[in-house]
Design a protein around this motif. Structure first.
Motif, PDB file in Angstrom:
ATOM      1  N   ALA A  68       0.831  -1.207   0.000  1.00 18.09           N
ATOM      2  CA  ALA A  68       0.000   0.000   0.000  1.00 18.09           C
ATOM      3  C   ALA A  68       0.869   1.263   0.000  1.00 18.09           C
ATOM      4  CB  ALA A  68      -0.923  -0.003   1.207  1.00 18.09           C
ATOM      5  N   LYS A  69       1.944   1.245   0.772  1.00 16.78           N
ATOM      6  CA  LYS A  69       2.837   2.400   0.821  1.00 16.78           C
ATOM      7  C   LYS A  69       3.515   2.631  -0.528  1.00 16.78           C
ATOM      8  CE  LYS A  69       3.900   2.104   5.782  1.00 16.78           C
ATOM      9  NZ  LYS A  69       4.962   1.831   6.796  1.00 16.78           N
ATOM     10  N   ASN A  70       3.656   1.542  -1.297  1.00 14.77           N
ATOM     11  CA  ASN A  70       4.297   1.616  -2.612  1.00 14.77           C
ATOM     12  C   ASN A  70       3.262   1.799  -3.725  1.00 14.77           C
ATOM     13  OD1 ASN A  70       6.956   1.576  -3.782  1.00 14.77           O
ATOM     14  ND2 ASN A  70       6.433  -0.357  -4.775  1.00 14.77           N
ATOM     15  N   LEU A  71       2.100   2.338  -3.361  1.00 12.60           N
ATOM     16  CA  LEU A  71       0.997   2.605  -4.299  1.00 12.60           C
ATOM     17  C   LEU A  71       0.527   1.332  -4.992  1.00 12.60           C
ATOM     18  CD1 LEU A  71       2.125   5.988  -5.935  1.00 12.60           C
ATOM     19  CD2 LEU A  71       0.863   5.583  -3.807  1.00 12.60           C
ATOM     20  N   TRP A  72       0.535   0.227  -4.262  1.00 14.93           N
ATOM     21  CA  TRP A  72       0.066  -1.063  -4.754  1.00 14.93           C
ATOM     22  C   TRP A  72       0.854  -1.526  -5.984  1.00 14.93           C
ATOM     23  CZ3 TRP A  72      -2.837  -3.640  -1.406  1.00 14.93           C
ATOM     24  CH2 TRP A  72      -3.506  -2.890  -0.433  1.00 14.93           C
ATOM     25  N   VAL A  73       2.155  -1.283  -5.929  1.00 16.02           N
ATOM     26  CA  VAL A  73       3.085  -1.799  -6.939  1.00 16.02           C
ATOM     27  C   VAL A  73       4.085  -2.693  -6.214  1.00 16.02           C
ATOM     28  CG1 VAL A  73       4.842  -1.253  -8.658  1.00 16.02           C
ATOM     29  CG2 VAL A  73       2.849   0.246  -8.387  1.00 16.02           C
ATOM     30  N   SER A  74       4.199  -3.946  -6.637  1.00 15.19           N
ATOM     31  CA  SER A  74       5.125  -4.872  -5.998  1.00 15.19           C
ATOM     32  C   SER A  74       6.549  -4.351  -6.131  1.00 15.19           C
ATOM     33  CB  SER A  74       5.011  -6.258  -6.646  1.00 15.19           C
ATOM     34  OG  SER A  74       5.950  -7.142  -6.080  1.00 15.19           O
ATOM     35  N   ILE A  77      -4.211   8.678  -4.824  1.00 18.54           N
ATOM     36  CA  ILE A  77      -2.999   8.969  -5.587  1.00 18.54           C
ATOM     37  C   ILE A  77      -3.079  10.329  -6.267  1.00 18.54           C
ATOM     38  CG2 ILE A  77      -1.646   8.278  -7.624  1.00 18.54           C
ATOM     39  CD1 ILE A  77      -2.352   5.353  -6.887  1.00 18.54           C
ATOM     40  N   LEU A  78      -4.223  10.644  -6.870  1.00 21.87           N
ATOM     41  CA  LEU A  78      -4.329  11.817  -7.735  1.00 21.87           C
ATOM     42  C   LEU A  78      -4.712  13.112  -7.025  1.00 21.87           C
ATOM     43  CD1 LEU A  78      -6.008  10.310 -10.935  1.00 21.87           C
ATOM     44  CD2 LEU A  78      -3.619  10.946 -10.608  1.00 21.87           C
ATOM     45  N   PHE A  79      -5.594  13.044  -6.052  1.00 21.09           N
ATOM     46  CA  PHE A  79      -6.074  14.274  -5.427  1.00 21.09           C
ATOM     47  C   PHE A  79      -5.157  14.721  -4.287  1.00 21.09           C
ATOM     48  CE2 PHE A  79     -10.307  12.839  -7.097  1.00 21.09           C
ATOM     49  CZ  PHE A  79     -10.499  13.901  -7.968  1.00 21.09           C
ATOM     50  N   ASP A  80      -4.869  16.005  -4.261  1.00 23.73           N
ATOM     51  CA  ASP A  80      -4.031  16.560  -3.206  1.00 23.73           C
ATOM     52  C   ASP A  80      -4.664  16.297  -1.843  1.00 23.73           C
ATOM     53  OD1 ASP A  80      -2.459  17.515  -5.249  1.00 23.73           O
ATOM     54  OD2 ASP A  80      -3.234  19.573  -5.155  1.00 23.73           O
ATOM     55  N   GLU A  81      -3.886  15.679  -0.967  1.00 24.66           N
ATOM     56  CA  GLU A  81      -4.321  15.371   0.396  1.00 24.66           C
ATOM     57  C   GLU A  81      -5.611  14.549   0.415  1.00 24.66           C
ATOM     58  OE1 GLU A  81      -4.567  19.107   2.419  1.00 24.66           O
ATOM     59  OE2 GLU A  81      -2.412  19.472   2.360  1.00 24.66           O
ATOM     60  N   ASN A  82      -5.861  13.813  -0.669  1.00 24.04           N
ATOM     61  CA  ASN A  82      -7.054  12.968  -0.790  1.00 24.04           C
ATOM     62  C   ASN A  82      -8.336  13.742  -0.498  1.00 24.04           C
ATOM     63  OD1 ASN A  82      -8.366  10.525  -1.328  1.00 24.04           O
ATOM     64  ND2 ASN A  82      -8.367   9.913   0.818  1.00 24.04           N
ATOM     65  N   LYS A 115      -8.479  19.100  -6.427  1.00 26.00           N
ATOM     66  CA  LYS A 115      -7.189  19.616  -6.908  1.00 26.00           C
ATOM     67  C   LYS A 115      -6.158  18.496  -6.996  1.00 26.00           C
ATOM     68  CE  LYS A 115      -7.607  24.410  -5.291  1.00 26.00           C
ATOM     69  NZ  LYS A 115      -7.575  24.968  -6.669  1.00 26.00           N
ATOM     70  N   SER A 116      -5.391  18.535  -8.098  1.00 26.89           N
ATOM     71  CA  SER A 116      -4.279  17.613  -8.290  1.00 26.89           C
ATOM     72  C   SER A 116      -3.059  18.440  -8.658  1.00 26.89           C
ATOM     73  CB  SER A 116      -4.605  16.611  -9.407  1.00 26.89           C
ATOM     74  OG  SER A 116      -3.555  15.682  -9.565  1.00 26.89           O
ATOM     75  N   LYS A 117      -2.104  18.490  -7.753  1.00 27.01           N
ATOM     76  CA  LYS A 117      -0.941  19.375  -7.895  1.00 27.01           C
ATOM     77  C   LYS A 117      -1.385  20.813  -8.170  1.00 27.01           C
ATOM     78  CE  LYS A 117       3.035  18.098  -8.953  1.00 27.01           C
ATOM     79  NZ  LYS A 117       4.322  17.789  -9.617  1.00 27.01           N
ATOM     80  N   GLY A 118      -2.461  21.197  -7.511  1.00 27.20           N
ATOM     81  CA  GLY A 118      -2.958  22.563  -7.632  1.00 27.20           C
ATOM     82  C   GLY A 118      -3.928  22.786  -8.767  1.00 27.20           C
ATOM     83  N   ASN A 119      -4.020  21.840  -9.711  1.00 23.59           N
ATOM     84  CA  ASN A 119      -4.964  21.966 -10.823  1.00 23.59           C
ATOM     85  C   ASN A 119      -6.326  21.409 -10.429  1.00 23.59           C
ATOM     86  OD1 ASN A 119      -3.247  23.055 -12.877  1.00 23.59           O
ATOM     87  ND2 ASN A 119      -2.280  21.044 -13.089  1.00 23.59           N
TER      88      ASN A 119
END
Length: 284
Positions: free
Chosen positions: A41-47, A64-69, A115-119
């Motif tokens: 989970a900490k690795n964004l669900w990538v082995s 993953i995409l939204f700032d601060e979820n 917002k995603s990286k401010g966008n």
């Protein structure tokens, strides 16, 4: 009573005393690598050992995409009906109830703005756990409404596809969503609003035949299955052996169907890089 009993051939444990390892503590990737799920989970669900991208749903992609979820979900209470009173091995209405209870989702797609990286962006994400991410009337309607929201507020639209295709229990109602979503995307293009499509594992059937491959930029996750009919159907129909890696995102990139493949760790950066370039903003 002791938790074990000694016998001639060794020690056995009484059934009622056995302690099972809780499910979900470990994940085994297709290449045989075993990883702790907390680390996964900490690795964004990538082995971490073989870079295998585990299937995830809207909850994880929003994180993953939204700032601060932080986001606002759109049309969260929209649910499917049973217009055809469909029944195979069980009633469609019962399937819907079971899927809602099991997944805690209303249908196979969720739409949110944040917002995603401010966008400010609208993100529409499918959930394979809900009846195989199948596309029914509600999926098409929520995508259409998400596009309408993007047009009204002039916000970039991101579509994350993960689907087994059209929902057979809704027959023609499901197939109508291909044209409906495609028309809405044409309206989005007329307004010159960016549309980014991310194809994840699997993206198949009517989803691929409509919105999933209509992005201004089409992205794939590593190793994702992307195609219309599955490899087995294609092989049985053509009677020919398929090339190595057929219908993987790498195969599609090589043949010009994808613009690039993005590692999940770079997904947020890559999407916003494209948005910044299109909107002529300072690249962050």
């Amino acid at each position: 009573m002791a938790w074990f009993k000694r016998k001639e051939k060794g020690i056995t444990t009484a059934t009622e005393d056995k302690k099972d390892v809780p499910k979900g503590l470990w994940y085994k990737s297709p290449t045989g690598k075993v990883v702790d799920t907390e680390e996964l989970a900490k690795n964004l669900w990538v082995s971490p050992e073989d870079d295998f991208h585990v299937r995830i749903g809207s909850k994880e992609y929003f994180e993953i995409l939204f700032d601060e979820n932080t986001f606002k979900e759109l049309d969260a209470k929209l649910t499917s009906k049973d217009p055809l009173k469909f029944e195979d091995t069980k009633k469609y209405s019962d399937r819907l109830k079971e899927a809602m209870k099991k997944t805690e989702l209303k249908d196979a797609v969720r739409t949110a703005v944040g917002k995603s990286k401010g966008n400010n962006v609208v993100v529409c994400c499918m959930d394979f756990a809900f009846i195989g991410g199948s596309m029914g009337a509600v999926v098409g309607e929520k995508i259409a409404r998400g596009i309408d929201y993007s047009i009204k507020h002039k916000l970039p639209f991101v579509m994350i596809s993960k689907s087994g295709g059209a929902r057979m229990m809704e027959a023609a109602y499901s197939l109508m969503q291909l044209a409906k979503t495609s028309v809405k995307l044409a309206q989005l293009a007329d307004k010159k609003i960016p549309y980014i499509s991310l194809c994840t594992d699997p993206t198949t059937g009517g989803t691929t035949a409509s919105y999933a491959m209509l992005g201004d930029i089409n992205i794939g996750e590593p190793g994702a299955l992307i195609g219309f009919a599955g490899p087995r159907i294609v092989k049985d129909t053509t009677g020919k052996d398929l090339p190595d890696g057929f219908q993987t995102s790498e195969f599609l990139l090589e043949h010009g169907f994808l613009d690039f493949i993005v590692h999940r760790k770079e997904l947020k950066n890559k999407i916003n890089l494209y948005i910044d370039l299109i909107l002529n903003q300072e690249i962050r």
